[in-house]
Motif scaffolding. Sequence first.
Motif, short mmCIF file in Angstrom:
data_model
loop_
_atom_site.label_atom_id
_atom_site.label_comp_id
_atom_site.label_asym_id
_atom_site.label_seq_id
_atom_site.Cartn_x
_atom_site.Cartn_y
_atom_site.Cartn_z
N THR A 276 -13.27 8.22 -15.45
CA THR A 276 -13.71 8.44 -14.08
C THR A 276 -15.18 8.83 -14.04
O THR A 276 -15.94 8.37 -13.18
CB THR A 276 -12.84 9.53 -13.41
OG1 THR A 276 -11.47 9.09 -13.45
CG2 THR A 276 -13.24 9.76 -11.96
N VAL B 67 -8.63 -3.37 -2.08
CA VAL B 67 -8.37 -1.96 -2.34
C VAL B 67 -9.68 -1.32 -2.80
O VAL B 67 -10.32 -1.80 -3.73
CB VAL B 67 -7.28 -1.79 -3.41
CG1 VAL B 67 -7.06 -0.31 -3.72
CG2 VAL B 67 -5.98 -2.43 -2.95
N ARG C 72 -9.63 12.29 -0.33
CA ARG C 72 -9.82 11.02 -1.03
C ARG C 72 -10.79 10.09 -0.30
O ARG C 72 -11.24 9.11 -0.87
CB ARG C 72 -8.49 10.28 -1.17
CG ARG C 72 -7.61 10.86 -2.20
CD ARG C 72 -6.29 10.11 -2.26
NE ARG C 72 -5.56 10.56 -3.40
CZ ARG C 72 -5.40 9.83 -4.50
NH1 ARG C 72 -5.89 8.62 -4.58
NH2 ARG C 72 -4.74 10.31 -5.51
N HIS D 195 0.85 -1.19 0.00
CA HIS D 195 0.00 0.00 0.00
C HIS D 195 0.88 1.23 0.00
O HIS D 195 1.79 1.33 0.80
CB HIS D 195 -0.92 0.03 1.23
CG HIS D 195 -1.83 1.21 1.20
ND1 HIS D 195 -2.88 1.28 0.34
CD2 HIS D 195 -1.80 2.37 1.87
CE1 HIS D 195 -3.48 2.45 0.51
NE2 HIS D 195 -2.85 3.12 1.42
N PRO D 196 0.66 2.18 -0.87
CA PRO D 196 -0.40 2.17 -1.87
C PRO D 196 -0.06 1.22 -3.01
O PRO D 196 1.10 1.07 -3.38
CB PRO D 196 -0.44 3.62 -2.36
CG PRO D 196 0.93 4.14 -2.12
CD PRO D 196 1.45 3.41 -0.91
N THR D 197 -1.08 0.61 -3.54
CA THR D 197 -0.88 -0.38 -4.59
C THR D 197 -0.34 0.26 -5.87
O THR D 197 -0.86 1.29 -6.31
CB THR D 197 -2.18 -1.15 -4.88
OG1 THR D 197 -1.96 -1.99 -6.01
CG2 THR D 197 -3.34 -0.24 -5.18
N GLY E 152 -6.40 5.14 -13.38
CA GLY E 152 -4.96 4.96 -13.25
C GLY E 152 -4.26 5.64 -14.41
O GLY E 152 -4.50 5.31 -15.57
N VAL F 165 -2.63 1.44 -8.70
CA VAL F 165 -3.34 2.71 -8.61
C VAL F 165 -2.38 3.89 -8.71
O VAL F 165 -2.65 4.87 -9.38
CB VAL F 165 -4.17 2.80 -7.31
CG1 VAL F 165 -4.80 4.17 -7.15
CG2 VAL F 165 -5.23 1.72 -7.28
N CYS F 166 -1.24 3.80 -8.03
CA CYS F 166 -0.38 4.97 -7.93
C CYS F 166 0.82 4.94 -8.87
O CYS F 166 1.58 5.88 -8.92
CB CYS F 166 0.10 5.16 -6.50
SG CYS F 166 1.30 3.95 -5.98
N ILE G 60 -11.24 0.82 -4.85
CA ILE G 60 -11.07 1.67 -6.03
C ILE G 60 -12.39 2.28 -6.49
O ILE G 60 -12.41 3.30 -7.15
CB ILE G 60 -10.38 0.94 -7.20
CG1 ILE G 60 -11.15 -0.30 -7.61
CG2 ILE G 60 -8.95 0.62 -6.85
CD1 ILE G 60 -10.65 -0.93 -8.89
N TYR H 131 -10.97 6.15 -0.89
CA TYR H 131 -10.51 5.78 -2.22
C TYR H 131 -9.06 5.29 -2.20
O TYR H 131 -8.18 5.95 -1.68
CB TYR H 131 -10.66 6.96 -3.19
CG TYR H 131 -10.12 6.65 -4.57
CD1 TYR H 131 -10.76 5.73 -5.37
CD2 TYR H 131 -8.96 7.24 -5.03
CE1 TYR H 131 -10.27 5.42 -6.61
CE2 TYR H 131 -8.46 6.94 -6.28
CZ TYR H 131 -9.12 6.02 -7.07
OH TYR H 131 -8.63 5.69 -8.30
N THR H 132 -8.84 4.15 -2.76
CA THR H 132 -7.57 3.42 -2.87
C THR H 132 -6.99 2.97 -1.54
O THR H 132 -5.86 2.53 -1.48
CB THR H 132 -6.49 4.18 -3.67
OG1 THR H 132 -6.01 5.29 -2.92
CG2 THR H 132 -6.97 4.58 -5.02
#
Length: 125
Positions: free
Chosen positions: A114, A64, A45, A17-19, A100, A22-23, A66, A48-49
Motif C-alpha cells: 500500500t 473500480v 474510504r 459491488h463490492p468487487t 487485497g 478487493v473484499c 482502486i 476507494y473501491t
Amino acid sequence: KNANIIDVSRSLLQNLHPTPAVCGDSPIDALDFIRQFETKASFDRGYYTGPIGYIGTDSTDIFVAIRSALITNYNNDFVDEKNVVVKRPQSKVSIFAGAGIVKGSTVQGEWTETSHKLGVMSSIF
C-alpha cells in the motif's frame, strides 16, 4: 433497448459491488467488517473501491477505483489586520490505495504494498 442497458448496468452494480477482487470471497462478511471497524469517525474510504462511471442509454462504462485521487477546492479566506478580507483559494488532494488481503498475507507485506502505491501517486503532487 434503452431500458435493457440500464437494467443490466444496475444489476451488474448490485451484484458485483463490492468487487470480490478487493473484499474477498464473501462480500457480506467484508461489508459487515467495514461497517464495524471503519466508521466515518475513524476512517473514511472516500471513493476507494467504489464504482465510478456512467450509465447511458447507448453504453455504460464502470470501473473500480482502486487507486484514485479526489481534489477539493475550498476558500481559506481570512481577515487581515486592516479588517480586509484576503481571498486565499486552496486545494486539498486526498489519495486512496490499498491492498487485497489473501491467504498468506502479512501485515508488513500489505503495508509495504500500500505504501508503494501511495508513494507513486503522492509523488505526482
